[in-house]
Design a protein around this motif. Sequence first.
Motif, short mmCIF file in Angstrom:
data_model
loop_
_atom_site.label_atom_id
_atom_site.label_comp_id
_atom_site.label_asym_id
_atom_site.label_seq_id
_atom_site.Cartn_x
_atom_site.Cartn_y
_atom_site.Cartn_z
N UNK A 24 -2.45 8.10 -4.50
CA UNK A 24 -2.83 7.02 -3.02
C UNK A 24 -2.39 5.59 -3.93
N UNK A 25 -2.47 5.55 -4.82
CA UNK A 25 -1.47 3.64 -5.70
C UNK A 25 -0.08 3.40 -5.07
N UNK A 26 0.11 4.69 -5.80
CA UNK A 26 1.93 4.26 -6.38
C UNK A 26 2.52 5.15 -5.35
N UNK A 27 2.33 6.46 -4.76
CA UNK A 27 3.30 6.96 -4.37
C UNK A 27 3.91 8.53 -5.15
N UNK A 67 4.17 4.54 2.64
CA UNK A 67 3.93 6.63 3.30
C UNK A 67 3.10 6.55 4.48
N UNK A 68 4.00 6.81 5.52
CA UNK A 68 2.94 6.72 6.72
C UNK A 68 2.69 7.93 6.74
N UNK A 69 1.10 7.59 7.61
CA UNK A 69 0.33 9.26 7.73
C UNK A 69 -0.03 9.18 9.39
N UNK A 70 0.93 10.38 9.89
CA UNK A 70 0.47 10.44 10.50
C UNK A 70 -1.37 11.04 11.37
N UNK A 110 -6.11 11.66 -4.93
CA UNK A 110 -4.49 11.52 -4.89
C UNK A 110 -5.59 12.46 -3.08
N UNK A 111 -3.60 12.11 -2.69
CA UNK A 111 -4.14 13.16 -1.20
C UNK A 111 -3.00 14.76 -1.93
N UNK A 144 2.80 8.07 -13.48
CA UNK A 144 3.42 6.51 -13.79
C UNK A 144 2.27 6.09 -14.07
N UNK A 145 0.89 5.63 -12.94
CA UNK A 145 -0.03 4.26 -13.27
C UNK A 145 -0.94 4.44 -14.06
#
Length: 72
Positions: free
Chosen positions: A59-62, A1-4, A29-30, A23-24
């Motif tokens: 932040x680990x798996x999206x 995941x790209x972040x500007x 988190x963001x 999930x994980x």
Amino acid sequence: MGRSKRQERIKIEVKGIPLRCGHCQHDEFYHRRTLLNTRLFSLLDVDWANRNANCYICTNCGHIEWFLPPKG
């Protein structure tokens, strides 16, 4: 995941319970607020009138966890 821009990693509680990724099981988190678009409002070009949701992105798996603000 790209972040500007660099986002802060946070730990969050929902109703007093620490949030863990569905999930994980990670716990950081963001945060992002996201519009919940509807067909009618999009058709009328008034997307700004839709409700917002709080999204917490692992932040680990999206994986994204979605929460509506409480009605008040």
